[in-house]
Design an enzyme around this catalytic site. Sequence first.
Site, PDB file in Angstrom:
ATOM      1  N   LYS A  84       0.833  -1.207   0.000  1.00 51.79           N
ATOM      2  CA  LYS A  84       0.000   0.000   0.000  1.00 51.79           C
ATOM      3  C   LYS A  84       0.868   1.258   0.000  1.00 51.79           C
ATOM      4  CE  LYS A  84      -3.891   1.959   2.676  1.00 51.79           C
ATOM      5  NZ  LYS A  84      -4.688   1.826   3.920  1.00 51.79           N
ATOM      6  N   SER A 159      -9.479   1.804   3.043  1.00 46.84           N
ATOM      7  CA  SER A 159      -8.582   2.584   2.224  1.00 46.84           C
ATOM      8  C   SER A 159      -7.544   1.738   1.469  1.00 46.84           C
ATOM      9  CB  SER A 159      -7.835   3.606   3.080  1.00 46.84           C
ATOM     10  OG  SER A 159      -7.074   2.987   4.065  1.00 46.84           O
ATOM     11  N   SER A 183      -9.854  -0.707   7.106  1.00 43.84           N
ATOM     12  CA  SER A 183      -9.256  -0.425   5.794  1.00 43.84           C
ATOM     13  C   SER A 183      -8.576  -1.612   5.134  1.00 43.84           C
ATOM     14  CB  SER A 183      -8.266   0.736   5.910  1.00 43.84           C
ATOM     15  OG  SER A 183      -8.953   1.968   5.887  1.00 43.84           O
TER      16      SER A 183
END
Lengths: 442, 442
Positions: A84, A159, A183
């Site tokens: 990420k 996210s 997330s």
Amino acid sequence: MPLSPGPFTGRTITSLAQDLREGRTTAVELVEQALAAIAERDPALGAFVTVDADGALAAARRADAELGTGTYRGPLHGVPVGVKDLFMVAGLPATMGSRHFAGYVADTDAESVTRLRRAGAVVVGKTTTHEFAYGPTGDRSANGASRNPWDPERMSGGSSGGSAAAVAAGLVPLALGTDTGGSVRIPAALCGIAGFKPGYGAISAEGVFPLARSFDHVGVLAGDEQDCLLAYRCLASAQLREDAGPARVAWLDPSELFDGDPRVVDAVRAVAESRLARSGLEEVRLRAGLGEEFRETYTVIQSCEAAAVHVARMAQAPELFDPELLERLRTAAEIPGWRYVAAVAARSRLVEAAATLFERHDVLALPTVPITAPLLQQRETQVDGRTVAVRPALLSMTSLWNVLGLPALTVPAGTVDGLPVGLQLVCRPGRELRLFEAAGMA
Amino acid sequence: MPLSPGPFTGRTITSLAQDLREGRTTAVELVEQALAAIAERDPALGAFVTVDADGALAAARRADAELGTGTYRGPLHGVPVGVKDLFMVAGLPATMGSRHFAGYVADTDAESVTRLRRAGAVVVGKTTTHEFAYGPTGDRSANGASRNPWDPERMSGGSSGGSAAAVAAGLVPLALGTDTGGSVRIPAALCGIAGFKPGYGAISAEGVFPLARSFDHVGVLAGDEQDCLLAYRCLASAQLREDAGPARVAWLDPSELFDGDPRVVDAVRAVAESRLARSGLEEVRLRAGLGEEFRETYTVIQSCEAAAVHVARMAQAPELFDPELLERLRTAAEIPGWRYVAAVAARSRLVEAAATLFERHDVLALPTVPITAPLLQQRETQVDGRTVAVRPALLSMTSLWNVLGLPALTVPAGTVDGLPVGLQLVCRPGRELRLFEAAGMA
């Protein structure tokens, strides 16, 4: 089903590791497959923001060389991973999904990235994060939305949306994510894969850009729970504890948390019943009002801590924020400090109240998300004839486990309307193996 | 000098204990002396809000009976004490200096009161606190201001103003106080007695009404530092550590903290030089800007936590607050949460920065308060030809030690303009004996 399988669809890390050790494939071959699939499919998915072809191939060659001389680092040796874009990876851009960090290049690896490399994993690139990880929809990022491989007009969730889309599309078998209110688990559930966030602090968050430090967890996304466990064993700071006897699992009635889509709740419960219990699941309930206490506690602490991270940027260059994010941050910055103090005190009481949920059970089962993936940019959706706000719906069954700092795993639990839904399993810290044991029951 | 001596003026607890053990006095006699002095002098001082003559005499009779049968509880056995009206004492009113608690009677003893009683001390009454302990001036309380025995037109300081006035006037030899930003040390210094707050948590705050939990400390006020130490030994949860070798003392230049009255600073420094060092005191300095960081950190954390304690009362019955207090609380309630979060992070950095102060020294010496006692209700005062705000001046050299949670002692350091000034000594937690050793140097 995802529109089309990728090179890692249906291949577990265990099987990849066997293929690598037994010479049926090489790390370079796996990286080349990942790079080719990304080049072909990612324009439609937006899972990756940065692809490091040269770095990945070089790391793969080193991994192959080690394998050739008998140095074996474990089951991640030679396995491609996505990271990420909130984690620092030395030499690669780290944008946090924000124009504020356009051009920023990290100079060291996050602790979790160091651990992945030490385990032999090969970083192929950085995956899309909702801007500053501040949103469960995954559709606001300086590099564009990440999209759901099951329907690219729908959100991946966030996210860690890019990590979920990349794994779900079979572009990589494993990705790192962060989870402050869900997330990791929300996009994993919406994209039909497994996602795990351990207990608070169990994986170091050093070198990861913060959202709200009290709730920030590092987690992993993979095709199934065994791959999550395998990655977690490489990332965890502490030894995992083995427990004797079968895991005692209960269904946590989710109605106190959110009035979701009954078809999603029923589908997840049916999977829980069939996978976890031969003779019916016992049920536990949250006392009335506890759902609201969790929401208030989560929202206040998360908002104040997020505002503290961004307040200088909000003053200096507000125009570089996505407008939705800026508005949310401005609201967050107005919450008075006494509410934060009260929320911190409430959190201690919630931890005590929640302890009773585990008095007679090791694992609680509930839906991960009580709706299916909404359309991109959709902020209200129809559920069972009602209009429901998307963001609270997405977070409703995950964020309380961040408030409590408890380990939580999501595994695929079939589909509703052709879109994936997730079964969430929760346990006490240190008992993570219980979760994986329960998830593997059949 | 105080207007006139009281029955305990100049009598140490050690000498009282000897007199009690050797039959030269009795606990009942000491309580009767305290009660008579309070009846005579307290109307002009306002040190006491509640006097428990019956309870005190009964406790004194029990103490005498135990002494008579050879049960000796230690040096506090039979000694009269005052307890700030912020502590719960079973059966006695606890007003917190506020009309909100008019008529409220506590049903259990605070942990520190339990420990005092177990040590044989006799509670004679409750002493005036600034309303809800939220002010260093000691002149706003539902039961009226506590006054300075050296000049009853001047403030005692606060918030433990009644405890300081009671000890300074010789009405009792010992009193309990609380200290969130200086509330033990400030009134002790302004009234010319000793006051000690130990490290954070070293005396239990259970059963004490909170002001700001992160900074609330329980402390003691007495005629000299040895009496403080003696009381502290009875109240502390942990054993005190003995260190070898002489204490290394440094003067902490206070100019970074506040631009106070140079005559006060010079007087205190002269006493420090003569008491603590035969060949000159080494000097340490705070780096520029650190004073402002301490003030911001203290103010934000204290304000938000205080507002959280009172926000329900502010909504339900604002008219019951003193107007000045209500205005301060309303300002406190508006501080945004992100500033609280930032202050908590800043506090960790300040703890690290402060550690360097103790790298080469065991004890730091500085003034307790850089001005002498202002007139009652005075909020601005003239210092060296400048107009200075009273509240920040009073807190300027004490509140940073609450931010750090360090043990701090004030001892009398002579007078300026006929009003007492105090020398403050500070050390690391667990090294409290160093303070008392340093204070006793001559």
